[in-house]
Design a protein around this motif. Structure first.
Motif, PDB file in Angstrom:
ATOM      1  N   ALA A  82      -6.902  -6.453  -0.271  1.00  0.00           N
ATOM      2  CA  ALA A  82      -7.301  -7.723  -0.869  1.00  0.00           C
ATOM      3  C   ALA A  82      -6.796  -7.842  -2.303  1.00  0.00           C
ATOM      4  O   ALA A  82      -6.968  -8.883  -2.934  1.00  0.00           O
ATOM      5  CB  ALA A  82      -8.820  -7.870  -0.820  1.00  0.00           C
TER       6      ALA A  82
ATOM      7  N   ALA B 224      -9.402  -1.514   2.570  1.00  0.00           N
ATOM      8  CA  ALA B 224      -9.471  -2.973   2.684  1.00  0.00           C
ATOM      9  C   ALA B 224      -9.523  -3.617   1.301  1.00  0.00           C
ATOM     10  O   ALA B 224      -8.958  -4.687   1.085  1.00  0.00           O
ATOM     11  CB  ALA B 224     -10.692  -3.375   3.508  1.00  0.00           C
ATOM     12  N   ALA B 225     -10.184  -2.949   0.365  1.00  0.00           N
ATOM     13  CA  ALA B 225     -10.248  -3.495  -0.989  1.00  0.00           C
ATOM     14  C   ALA B 225      -8.845  -3.568  -1.588  1.00  0.00           C
ATOM     15  O   ALA B 225      -8.475  -4.562  -2.222  1.00  0.00           O
ATOM     16  CB  ALA B 225     -11.159  -2.622  -1.861  1.00  0.00           C
ATOM     17  N   ARG B 226      -8.047  -2.528  -1.348  1.00  0.00           N
ATOM     18  CA  ARG B 226      -6.675  -2.540  -1.866  1.00  0.00           C
ATOM     19  C   ARG B 226      -5.861  -3.649  -1.228  1.00  0.00           C
ATOM     20  O   ARG B 226      -5.058  -4.306  -1.882  1.00  0.00           O
ATOM     21  CB  ARG B 226      -6.002  -1.193  -1.619  1.00  0.00           C
ATOM     22  CG  ARG B 226      -6.381  -0.158  -2.653  1.00  0.00           C
ATOM     23  CD  ARG B 226      -5.620   1.117  -2.451  1.00  0.00           C
ATOM     24  NE  ARG B 226      -4.195   0.969  -2.720  1.00  0.00           N
ATOM     25  CZ  ARG B 226      -3.285   1.892  -2.419  1.00  0.00           C
ATOM     26  NH1 ARG B 226      -3.659   3.004  -1.824  1.00  0.00           N
ATOM     27  NH2 ARG B 226      -2.030   1.700  -2.706  1.00  0.00           N
TER      28      ARG B 226
ATOM     29  N   ILE C 287       0.852  -1.196   0.000  1.00  0.00           N
ATOM     30  CA  ILE C 287       0.000   0.000   0.000  1.00  0.00           C
ATOM     31  C   ILE C 287       0.889   1.249   0.000  1.00  0.00           C
ATOM     32  O   ILE C 287       0.583   2.247  -0.627  1.00  0.00           O
ATOM     33  CB  ILE C 287      -0.917   0.007   1.245  1.00  0.00           C
ATOM     34  CG1 ILE C 287      -1.815  -1.224   1.239  1.00  0.00           C
ATOM     35  CG2 ILE C 287      -1.690   1.316   1.347  1.00  0.00           C
ATOM     36  CD1 ILE C 287      -3.155  -1.055   0.658  1.00  0.00           C
TER      37      ILE C 287
ATOM     38  N   GLN D 129     -11.119  -3.460   9.503  1.00  0.00           N
ATOM     39  CA  GLN D 129     -11.293  -2.981   8.119  1.00  0.00           C
ATOM     40  C   GLN D 129     -12.109  -3.950   7.259  1.00  0.00           C
ATOM     41  O   GLN D 129     -11.719  -4.299   6.141  1.00  0.00           O
ATOM     42  CB  GLN D 129      -9.937  -2.724   7.454  1.00  0.00           C
ATOM     43  CG  GLN D 129      -9.091  -1.717   8.159  1.00  0.00           C
ATOM     44  CD  GLN D 129      -9.585  -0.297   7.992  1.00  0.00           C
ATOM     45  OE1 GLN D 129     -10.474  -0.025   7.186  1.00  0.00           O
ATOM     46  NE2 GLN D 129      -9.046   0.620   8.769  1.00  0.00           N
TER      47      GLN D 129
ATOM     48  N   ARG E  99      -7.135 -12.014  -5.444  1.00  0.00           N
ATOM     49  CA  ARG E  99      -5.923 -12.213  -6.253  1.00  0.00           C
ATOM     50  C   ARG E  99      -5.912 -13.577  -6.935  1.00  0.00           C
ATOM     51  O   ARG E  99      -5.366 -13.716  -8.018  1.00  0.00           O
ATOM     52  CB  ARG E  99      -4.674 -12.071  -5.385  1.00  0.00           C
ATOM     53  CG  ARG E  99      -4.334 -10.629  -5.071  1.00  0.00           C
ATOM     54  CD  ARG E  99      -2.910 -10.502  -4.553  1.00  0.00           C
ATOM     55  NE  ARG E  99      -2.584  -9.098  -4.316  1.00  0.00           N
ATOM     56  CZ  ARG E  99      -2.783  -8.487  -3.155  1.00  0.00           C
ATOM     57  NH1 ARG E  99      -3.281  -9.150  -2.140  1.00  0.00           N
ATOM     58  NH2 ARG E  99      -2.496  -7.217  -3.006  1.00  0.00           N
TER      59      ARG E  99
ATOM     60  N   PHE F 288     -15.722  -5.046   5.146  1.00  0.00           N
ATOM     61  CA  PHE F 288     -16.700  -4.366   4.304  1.00  0.00           C
ATOM     62  C   PHE F 288     -18.020  -4.470   5.061  1.00  0.00           C
ATOM     63  O   PHE F 288     -18.701  -5.496   4.982  1.00  0.00           O
ATOM     64  CB  PHE F 288     -16.790  -5.033   2.928  1.00  0.00           C
ATOM     65  CG  PHE F 288     -15.452  -5.150   2.251  1.00  0.00           C
ATOM     66  CD1 PHE F 288     -14.748  -4.017   1.894  1.00  0.00           C
ATOM     67  CD2 PHE F 288     -14.893  -6.396   1.991  1.00  0.00           C
ATOM     68  CE1 PHE F 288     -13.510  -4.122   1.274  1.00  0.00           C
ATOM     69  CE2 PHE F 288     -13.662  -6.508   1.376  1.00  0.00           C
ATOM     70  CZ  PHE F 288     -12.963  -5.367   1.023  1.00  0.00           C
TER      71      PHE F 288
END
Lengths: 227, 286
Positions: free
Chosen positions: B177, B173-175, A50, A72, A89, A74
């Motif tokens: 993943a 969080a999407a990043r 990141i 974190q 992935r 969803f």
């Protein structure tokens, strides 16, 4: 397994990590302790790609997945969907998106599969976060603040799951923790990160006997005095 | 009674096209946090394109499909320019979409001229309670409902749709993943283009479209979209229908020239209401 060498990360002019080196061996459980603002989360976000380092190197032999600080999840998606997205992935591989393989490790999650993740308790959310990271089939799991804001019994349950995972699958764990006692208890080796540099490292037993560590992280008592 | 019914049905149909434009706003805003000021361009380009294609003798169906797909491609292009570069601030992206919307005028005038165009799709009308209602209105309503149902399935049942929702829900969080937020944002822009294109294809037979029709369409679509705070496609559908019917009644019973004002007043009322509902506590937390 994981080899971090001379890592430097900056936010603008502020240096968050200044030459950090550490190793996690295959199937090893290693702790990284340190106070707030030491750069622990910066390190783990850099490991996850990141953040980009200014210099230094990160070598991962296999896959690394992160359980981020603060869960974190969803919140409006179901537990099962949170898990499924953890496999993004490897989504094209057959069976990769099936959350059932996680229910074998964390059986409690099956019961909550259809619930929106935002409605769960903190401990349950942490378990979903661990499960979501496991969906990536990681060889090394970077867990950022496992215990933060959770009741001791809930933490003990999560720790048991991490131990089992490590024992049965050989998943290596890098545990980033403010709770040094918990970290030393779970991991054989540990690093102490302060103001962006590793100030101490060694076996958990050694570190917990050290006066400096005891003063800063164990409430002033070395482990032998405490017991 | 018959006037009431015909206003109601035509209002619902026009409202459906607003809802489609609105759902484009919502799709893009949810994933990228950008309010796409070029949203009105998509229906205009689609309507103008279909009109030219039909003029060249292409059959119905094919012409409409080309119009919608072209709008989708333009949506993608707008997305690439507005959010394609990593780290572009949201406000910068918003201003870029505004600029592209204005730039589109030039292209549209060069290609299609500045006169409004229209075409007919479904001919004929049906008698309901003494009112003659063109079939086209029902086609618009039906196509919109099918589209919204499909959108609902896409976002809740498909892996890609869930990944889009995940980006909207927690981009960090999407990043983690491995979901690429820029790619998802571009997908949202393309989807916004397709939805806007569909709106344009459906509305052009009812209301002729010219290069500058985008203002009215975007304003109405935005008014519908903020019903759900730019985040709920279903609230946008309700908002669109409400606005369409309201405008039709105002036009029918008072004066047709007040239509745009209705949308503007609605935007202001909804925004003041939403701002008043935001408590001091939630402001401090966020």
């Amino acid at each position: 397994m994981l080899e971090v060498t001379d890592l430097v990360v900056r936010y603008g002019n502020a240096t968050a990590l200044d030459g950090v080196s550490l190793q996690v061996g295959e199937g090893e459980m290693v702790a990284l302790v340190g106070p707030n603002g030491a750069g622990k989360s910066t390190l783990v976000n850099t490991l996850s790609g990141i953040l980009r380092p200014v210099s230094g190197s990160i070598e991962v032999d296999g896959r690394l997945a992160q359980v981020p600080e603060g869960r974190q999840l969803f919140p409006d998606l179901s537990v099962a969907d949170n898990l499924r997205l953890g496999a993004w992935r490897s989504r094209r591989r057959a069976g990769a998106r099936d959350p059932r393989r996680i229910y074998e490790i964390l059986p409690d999650l099956e019961r909550m599969a259809k619930q929106p993740a935002g409605t769960l308790s903190g401990g349950q959310q942490q378990m979903v976060a661990v499960g979501r990271a496991l969906m990536a089939d990681p060889d090394i799991l970077a867990v950022d603040e496992l215990s933060l804001g959770l009741a001791p019994l809930v933490v003990a349950d999560l720790v048991r799951h991490l131990r089992e995972l490590n024992a049965s699958r050989g998943t290596a764990v890098l545990l980033i923790e403010q709770n040094a006692r918990l970290a030393f208890d779970l991991c054989e080796r540990a690093y102490v990160l302060e103001s962006g540099t590793i100030t101490m490292s060694g076996s958990s037993a050694e570190l917990s006997r050290s006066d400096a560590v005891a003063r800063a992280y164990l409430g002033g008592l070395t482990d032998s005095e405490a017991s | 009674m018959s006037a009431f019914l015909s206003y109601l049905i035509s209002g619902l149909a026009i409202g459906c096209t607003f809802a489609l434009v609105a759902s484009g706003f919502v799709a893009i805003h949810r994933v990228t946090r950008v309010v796409n000021f070029a949203q009105g361009t998509f229906p205009v380009v689609a309507g103008l394109t279909v009109s030219s294609m039909l003029g060249r003798g292409l059959p119905h169906g094919v012409a409409e499909l080309i119009g919608i797909v072209l709008a989708g491609v333009i949506g993608l292009v707008v997305g690439v320019i507005a959010i394609g570069k990593r780290g572009t601030p949201t406000l910068a992206s918003l201003v870029i979409t505004l600029g592209l919307g204005i730039l589109a005028y030039a292209f549209e005038i060069i290609v299609w001229g500045d006169q409004p165009v229209s075409y007919s799709m479904l001919r004929g009308a049906v008698d309901i309670g003494g009112a003659r209602v063109a079939w086209q209105y029902f086609l618009v309503i039906g196509a919109t409902l099918v589209t919204f149902a499909a959108l609902g399935l896409f976002f809740t049942r498909t892996y890609l749709g869930k990944a889009l929702s995940a980006c909207a829900s927690n981009p960090y969080a999407a990043r983690l993943a491995g979901i690429n937020p820029i790619r998802m944002g571009l997908l949202a822009f393309a989807l916004g283009g397709l939805l806007g294109g569909l709106a344009g294809v459906l509305i052009t037979p009812l209301q002729p479209v010219a290069f500058d029709s985008d203002v009215l369409l975007a304003t109405s679509g935005f008014a519908a979209a903020i019903f759900g705070g730019l985040n709920s496609p279903y609230a946008a559908l309700v908002g669109g229908l409400l606005l369409g019917v309201l405008e039709a009644f105002v036009a029918g019973y008072i004066n047709a020239s007040y239509q745009t004002e209705v949308a503007m007043v609605l935007i202001i009322v909804v925004m003041i209401y939403q701002a008043s509902r935001r408590s001091t506590v939630s402001e401090e937390v966020s």
